[in-house]
Design a protein around this motif. Structure first.
Motif, PDB file in Angstrom:
ATOM      1  N   LYS A  12       0.684  -1.400  -0.003  1.00  0.00           N
ATOM      2  CA  LYS A  12       0.027   0.012  -0.131  1.00  0.00           C
ATOM      3  C   LYS A  12       0.703   1.193  -0.134  1.00  0.00           C
ATOM      4  N   GLU A  18      -5.767   7.897   1.170  1.00  0.00           N
ATOM      5  CA  GLU A  18      -4.477   7.328   0.247  1.00  0.00           C
ATOM      6  C   GLU A  18      -3.308   7.202   0.091  1.00  0.00           C
ATOM      7  N   LEU A  37      -5.141   2.430  -8.642  1.00  0.00           N
ATOM      8  CA  LEU A  37      -5.009   3.370  -7.968  1.00  0.00           C
ATOM      9  C   LEU A  37      -5.044   4.691  -8.831  1.00  0.00           C
TER      10      LEU A  37
END
Length: 144
Positions: free
Chosen positions: A18, A69, A47
């Motif tokens: 991530k 994010e 993403l």
């Protein structure tokens, strides 16, 4: 079995993956085009496109979602103010992956990932143009 698993693991645990993808998207926002391995480019594309979609929405909730994010408010600001407006007319497919061949050291397949509607910043002013602006400002100041 791998049924329904679309996210490549890239041989990293979830937190590392991530963070890696968030950093790649931030680098893409900052530099407009990055050179990375083909697997990472394919992993970062969903993403990055999701972040542009949030940028096109432009509301406060979208901005907060993008910050959660990407974890870099400065890059989110740049994404919302420069990248997303350039892709306003496009209905998806905001990034392009171009294969480059193999890296010499370990033969990993390399690729460029870039924005399709790349924002081109205004050209830097030349010294002559700056001199004209300064002289024009001094003339108006002298006239007053």
């Amino acid at each position: 079995m791998k049924h329904g698993r679309k996210v490549p693991k890239l041989q990293r645990d979830a937190a590392h993956r991530k963070a890696l993808l968030a950093n790649l998207v931030c680098a893409l926002v900052e530099h407009r085009r990055i050179r990375t391995t083909l697997a990472k480019a394919k992993a970062v594309r969903p993403l990055a496109e999701k972040m542009v979609t949030l940028g096109k929405r432009g509301d406060l909730h979208a901005r907060r979602t993008a910050i959660s994010e990407l974890r870099q408010p400065g890059m989110v600001k740049k994404l919302f103010e420069e990248i997303a407006p350039a892709s306003k007319e496009r209905q998806g497919g905001y990034t392009r992956i171009t294969k480059l061949g193999q890296r010499r050291s370990d033969s990993a397949p390399m690729a460029f990932i870039e924005w399709v509607d790349a924002y081109v910043p205004p050209a830097p002013k030349t010294e002559e143009a700056e001199a004209e602006v300064v002289s024009a400002d001094s003339k108006t100041a002298a006239a007053e």
